[in-house]
Scaffold this motif. Structure first.
Motif, PDB file in Angstrom:
ATOM      1  N   UNK A 335       0.832  -1.205   0.000  1.00  0.00           N
ATOM      2  CA  UNK A 335       0.000   0.000   0.000  1.00  0.00           C
ATOM      3  C   UNK A 335       0.870   1.260   0.000  1.00  0.00           C
ATOM      4  N   UNK A 336       1.888   1.282   0.847  1.00  0.00           N
ATOM      5  CA  UNK A 336       2.783   2.442   0.885  1.00  0.00           C
ATOM      6  C   UNK A 336       3.527   2.602  -0.438  1.00  0.00           C
ATOM      7  N   UNK A 351      -7.190   5.673  -5.629  1.00  0.00           N
ATOM      8  CA  UNK A 351      -8.598   5.294  -5.713  1.00  0.00           C
ATOM      9  C   UNK A 351      -8.863   3.867  -5.280  1.00  0.00           C
ATOM     10  N   UNK A 352     -10.136   3.452  -5.451  1.00  0.00           N
ATOM     11  CA  UNK A 352     -10.527   2.099  -5.068  1.00  0.00           C
ATOM     12  C   UNK A 352      -9.822   1.037  -5.923  1.00  0.00           C
ATOM     13  N   UNK A 353      -9.618   1.362  -7.208  1.00  0.00           N
ATOM     14  CA  UNK A 353      -8.919   0.420  -8.069  1.00  0.00           C
ATOM     15  C   UNK A 353      -7.493   0.162  -7.603  1.00  0.00           C
ATOM     16  N   UNK A 354      -6.841   1.208  -7.098  1.00  0.00           N
ATOM     17  CA  UNK A 354      -5.484   1.047  -6.575  1.00  0.00           C
ATOM     18  C   UNK A 354      -5.486   0.201  -5.308  1.00  0.00           C
ATOM     19  N   UNK A 355      -6.513   0.380  -4.480  1.00  0.00           N
ATOM     20  CA  UNK A 355      -6.624  -0.428  -3.265  1.00  0.00           C
ATOM     21  C   UNK A 355      -6.827  -1.901  -3.617  1.00  0.00           C
ATOM     22  N   UNK A 356      -7.679  -2.139  -4.631  1.00  0.00           N
ATOM     23  CA  UNK A 356      -7.904  -3.519  -5.059  1.00  0.00           C
ATOM     24  C   UNK A 356      -6.617  -4.135  -5.613  1.00  0.00           C
ATOM     25  N   UNK A 360      -4.672  -7.475  -4.375  1.00  0.00           N
ATOM     26  CA  UNK A 360      -4.318  -8.569  -5.277  1.00  0.00           C
ATOM     27  C   UNK A 360      -2.843  -8.935  -5.107  1.00  0.00           C
ATOM     28  N   UNK A 361      -1.985  -7.906  -5.073  1.00  0.00           N
ATOM     29  CA  UNK A 361      -0.556  -8.152  -4.890  1.00  0.00           C
ATOM     30  C   UNK A 361      -0.289  -8.814  -3.542  1.00  0.00           C
ATOM     31  N   UNK A 362      -1.061  -8.440  -2.529  1.00  0.00           N
ATOM     32  CA  UNK A 362      -0.885  -9.020  -1.194  1.00  0.00           C
ATOM     33  C   UNK A 362      -1.228 -10.496  -1.175  1.00  0.00           C
ATOM     34  N   UNK A 363      -2.415 -10.854  -1.659  1.00  0.00           N
ATOM     35  CA  UNK A 363      -2.856 -12.246  -1.576  1.00  0.00           C
ATOM     36  C   UNK A 363      -2.178 -13.143  -2.604  1.00  0.00           C
ATOM     37  N   UNK A 364      -1.573 -12.549  -3.629  1.00  0.00           N
ATOM     38  CA  UNK A 364      -0.812 -13.360  -4.589  1.00  0.00           C
ATOM     39  C   UNK A 364       0.551 -13.797  -4.039  1.00  0.00           C
ATOM     40  N   UNK A 365       0.903 -13.275  -2.855  1.00  0.00           N
ATOM     41  CA  UNK A 365       2.190 -13.648  -2.268  1.00  0.00           C
ATOM     42  C   UNK A 365       2.120 -14.941  -1.488  1.00  0.00           C
ATOM     43  N   UNK A 366       1.567 -15.981  -2.085  1.00  0.00           N
ATOM     44  CA  UNK A 366       1.472 -17.284  -1.411  1.00  0.00           C
ATOM     45  C   UNK A 366       2.856 -17.899  -1.247  1.00  0.00           C
ATOM     46  N   UNK A 367       3.017 -18.699  -0.206  1.00  0.00           N
ATOM     47  CA  UNK A 367       4.296 -19.342   0.080  1.00  0.00           C
ATOM     48  C   UNK A 367       4.267 -20.790  -0.387  1.00  0.00           C
ATOM     49  N   UNK A 368       5.451 -21.316  -0.702  1.00  0.00           N
ATOM     50  CA  UNK A 368       5.471 -22.690  -1.205  1.00  0.00           C
ATOM     51  C   UNK A 368       6.866 -23.272  -1.320  1.00  0.00           C
ATOM     52  N   UNK A 369       7.324 -23.440  -2.555  1.00  0.00           N
ATOM     53  CA  UNK A 369       8.524 -24.210  -2.858  1.00  0.00           C
ATOM     54  C   UNK A 369       9.745 -23.786  -2.059  1.00  0.00           C
ATOM     55  N   UNK A 370      10.161 -22.526  -2.219  1.00  0.00           N
ATOM     56  CA  UNK A 370      11.394 -22.074  -1.580  1.00  0.00           C
ATOM     57  C   UNK A 370      11.261 -22.089  -0.062  1.00  0.00           C
ATOM     58  N   UNK A 371      10.090 -21.727   0.451  1.00  0.00           N
ATOM     59  CA  UNK A 371       9.881 -21.748   1.898  1.00  0.00           C
ATOM     60  C   UNK A 371      10.091 -23.142   2.467  1.00  0.00           C
ATOM     61  N   UNK A 372       9.476 -24.151   1.824  1.00  0.00           N
ATOM     62  CA  UNK A 372       9.650 -25.526   2.279  1.00  0.00           C
ATOM     63  C   UNK A 372      11.102 -25.969   2.145  1.00  0.00           C
ATOM     64  N   UNK A 373      11.741 -25.595   1.042  1.00  0.00           N
ATOM     65  CA  UNK A 373      13.135 -25.985   0.829  1.00  0.00           C
ATOM     66  C   UNK A 373      14.043 -25.368   1.886  1.00  0.00           C
ATOM     67  N   UNK A 374      13.819 -24.088   2.193  1.00  0.00           N
ATOM     68  CA  UNK A 374      14.643 -23.414   3.202  1.00  0.00           C
ATOM     69  C   UNK A 374      14.441 -24.062   4.573  1.00  0.00           C
ATOM     70  N   UNK A 418     -11.980 -13.246  -6.219  1.00  0.00           N
ATOM     71  CA  UNK A 418     -13.011 -12.290  -5.832  1.00  0.00           C
ATOM     72  C   UNK A 418     -12.558 -10.847  -6.059  1.00  0.00           C
ATOM     73  N   UNK A 419     -11.243 -10.624  -6.014  1.00  0.00           N
ATOM     74  CA  UNK A 419     -10.708  -9.272  -6.191  1.00  0.00           C
ATOM     75  C   UNK A 419     -10.419  -8.952  -7.646  1.00  0.00           C
ATOM     76  N   UNK A 420      -9.914  -9.940  -8.382  1.00  0.00           N
ATOM     77  CA  UNK A 420      -9.562  -9.728  -9.790  1.00  0.00           C
ATOM     78  C   UNK A 420     -10.625 -10.371 -10.672  1.00  0.00           C
ATOM     79  N   UNK A 421     -10.997  -9.737 -11.777  1.00  0.00           N
ATOM     80  CA  UNK A 421     -12.012 -10.318 -12.653  1.00  0.00           C
ATOM     81  C   UNK A 421     -11.514 -11.598 -13.307  1.00  0.00           C
TER      82      UNK A 421
END
Length: 682
Positions: A335-336, A351-356, A360-374, A418-421
């Motif tokens: 956001x900052x 605006x609202x589009x920027x907030x959305x 989207x960028x926040x929830x797309x930061x899912x963890x997986x491969x590298x986290x498990x490997x580390x 729900x956030x992205x079309x």
């Protein structure tokens, strides 16, 4: 011990092969999940007897270094540079912030976890998962800027997360930690790794160019050198006490063994072999990591779940709390960053589009491969204190990491849509059809490039025949998809110019007579004028060159070569030799054009085949029955290689989601039918 390690290695490779088969049967389930499931099955069948202990440094150099190098080598450098500011902010700043926030909060709520160990978990939760982001981008329409930022973040935050994790682990095993000293050391290692990566990358480029300059075009040498590069760079960086991960990523971005601007059949051949080797290597390494993680997770999670010192409800609350803190930190940071971008770069209100977009960028930061490997590289025992002191709360840290990974993946799967079309189904279907056609043409071109790179003087005629068949297939694909195919006038004019330059050079050196050279250059000029409809440029320059050649040789020498002063048969033979020499010279440049992909491959290949056939006709060698039989055998061998390579490219394109499953299956069936026809089994 060695036999046990070999047996385990073969078992892991067998599991990776099995996962590949299952992936074809169940395409909707991601391959990493299948591999983890196979690892879990192995652990259950073995009754918990499968226990693997890897040194963290050994794990990083064996698995992470080559995987990051290959990922960096194929990164979109232009997009990475265009979004460099937000990418660096997410990849470095956010990872450090996540490490500190999670570390302090986890240590405050669970004092049994040392601060340095809590920092290690925070650093491991910094990198995002490439598979999750890729799958989300296929389902929803992520804004272009956010997609570029996420792809750039995927590459660099792996490195920053691993560096932060290494510092935290070092603090745990030594029993000492200073935030100021760690920050200074982090900057030194990061910048040092960056500089060393650039230096070693440039040194690698120099070695490759030097090897080629002395005639070392052996494909085995260059491919083996490329495979060794990430391991060598990582080890050298460790000796220099800088970040090996950063050095490997930078060297991958420089692309050591395929420097820009170097073209030619040998380079094309090397790139083809290198691509196949790296595809198999990265596939095997990724698969082994996931299977290993699957074998170790049940034991770690079971011990934590059955631990009476901490209740199961507390474990669940810790997982949810860490997930909330992780996403909240990421959201505030994004956001900052977006507020700064909107007010300073776009000069408008938030605006609202920027907030959305920030969500989207926040929830797309899912963890997986590298986290498990580390987390898997956490040592079982600490070094300080009495011998065999267990690493503090190792199983609990792995359990928490696994829980956060599951939560972030679920949130990404259900919240982001729900956030992205969602992608328009009709538009998506048309896009997929267009992509299938484009990818099919790319595969045809890759086969043509491979054939051009592997042709020799002995199999040139047979290779030309196979290349023509692929050009015909390309033409049919274009016709079926309404793609207009026009003659590449510029390339043909360039080929004539190569002939012209060679004829001029031979005349100036006195190798051919001026009359014959002038006559042939006149024909070339007429051909160029016809192709350019009389609008060609450079006529004055060509006449200037001819005048200089005339002056260089002398008028009397030319007069002695006029008809009547020399035999017509001699001039005819000399003209034939000149045509052969100039067209052979053009063939060499056209082969380089095919390898470089700077022009459409089918255009360069078509012109190349025409020139090669004309050179063969000028030689006027009458084939014997034996040579015809041998030529037929060579043609079949070339077709077998082409079909095998085409099948490999189809599978690679399908795995990269450049081909739909149905279209890939149809293409495989077509190639297999051609293979059966070749073996007379239809």
């Amino acid at each position: 011990m060695l036999v046990e390690a070999l047996t385990l290695g073969l078992l892991l490779l067998a599991a990776v092969l099995a996962s590949s088969l299952i992936d074809q049967i169940i395409p909707r389930v991601s391959l990493p999940l299948i591999q983890i499931a196979i690892g879990l099955l192995i652990a259950v069948v073995a009754g918990g007897d499968v226990e693997v202990t890897l040194d963290p440094e050994l794990f990083l150099v064996m698995f992470i270094a080559p995987l990051l190098y290959d990922e960096a080598k194929h990164a979109d450098k232009q997009a990475l540079w265009r979004e460099r500011k937000p990418v660096l902010s997410l990849a470095i700043g956010l990872v450090v912030a996540t490490t500190l926030v999670i570390g302090f909060l986890l240590n405050a709520f669970v004092p049994s976890i040392p601060l340095a160990a809590a920092f290690a978990l925070g650093a491991a939760l910094g990198p995002t998962d490439a598979v999750a982001v890729s799958s989300l981008s296929k389902q929803v329409d992520i804004p272009k800027r956010q997609a570029s930022m996420l792809k750039g973040e995927l590459l660099l935050n792996d490195a920053s997360g691993i560096v932060s994790f290494q510092f935290a682990i070092a603090a745990v095993v030594t029993g000492a930690f200073s935030l100021i000293d760690a920050s200074v050391d982090f900057l030194v290692e990061f910048v040092g790794g960056l500089i060393l990566g650039v230096l070693l990358g440039l040194l690698g480029n120099w070695v490759v160019k030097r090897a080629r300059s002395i005639g070392v075009e052996n494909t085995n040498f260059h491919v083996l050198f490329e495979v060794l590069i990430p391991f060598l760079i990582y080890l050298v960086a460790n000796v220099c006490h800088v970040s090996g991960v950063i050095a490997v990523v930078v060297a991958g971005l420089i692309n050591v063994t395929s420097p820009k601007g170097v073209i030619g059949p040998s380079v094309s051949r090397m790139n083809i072999v290198s691509g196949s080797v790296w595809h198999v290597l990265t596939y095997a390494l990724n698969g082994i990591v996931f299977v290993l993680l699957g074998t170790q997770l049940p034991l770690a999670m079971q011990d934590t779940w059955e631990n009476v010192r901490i209740t199961n409800s507390t474990l669940i609350l810790l997982v949810f709390g860490l997930t909330f803190v992780l996403l909240a930190t990421r959201f505030l940071w994004v956001l900052a960053m977006d507020l700064y971008h909107v007010h300073r770069d776009e000069k408008r209100r938030f605006g609202k589009g920027d907030l959305r977009s920030a969500l989207i960028t926040t929830f797309c930061g899912a963890k997986g491969t590298i986290t498990l490997s580390i987390m898997f590289s956490i040592p079982t025992y600490a070094v300080y204190g009495p011998p065999n002191v267990p690493f503090p709360q190792r199983e609990l840290l792995i359990f928490l990491a696994c829980g956060v990974i599951v939560c972030t993946l679920l949130l990404a799967t259900f919240v982001v849509p729900l956030l992205a079309p969602a992608r328009d189904k009709g538009e998506e279907e048309l896009r997929r059809i267009d992509q299938d056609a484009a990818t099919t043409m790319d595969i045809m071109r890759e086969v043509i490039e491979m054939l051009t790179a592997q042709q020799t003087r002995e199999n040139r005629a047979e290779t030309q025949a196979v290349i023509r068949s692929y050009n015909d297939r390309l033409a049919r694909i274009k016709a079926n998809n309404g793609i207009e195919s026009e003659m590449n006038v510029e390339l043909r004019v360039q080929a004539l110019m190569w002939e012209y330059e060679r004829a001029m050079e031979l005349m100036e050196r006195g190798v051919v007579s001026g009359v014959v050279a002038y006559r042939y250059m006149g024909r070339l000029e007429q051909a160029m004028q016809l192709l350019q409809h009389g609008k060609g440029h450079g006529t004055l320059k060509r006449w200037n060159g001819r005048f200089r050649a005339l002056w260089h040789r002398g008028v009397r020498a030319v007069l002695r070569e006029l008809p009547g002063n020399t035999e017509l048969a001699e001039q005819t033979e000399e003209m034939r030799w000149l045509q052969t020499a100039t067209r052979t010279y053009a063939v060499e440049h056209l082969e380089a054009a095919v390898a470089s992909s700077q022009v459409p491959t089918e255009d360069a290949a078509a012109v190349l085949v025409e020139y090669q056939r004309s050179v063969a006709a000028l030689h006027d060698a009458r084939p014997t029955v034996t040579s015809v039989i041998k030529a037929g055998d060579r043609t079949e061998d070339i077709k077998r290689k082409a079909y095998t390579f085409e099948l490999e490219q189809i599978q690679s394109a399908y795995e990269d989601d450049r081909l739909s499953r149905a279209h890939a299956q149809r293409m495989r069936e077509s190639v297999q039918l051609m293979q059966m026809d070749l073996e007379d089994t239809v």
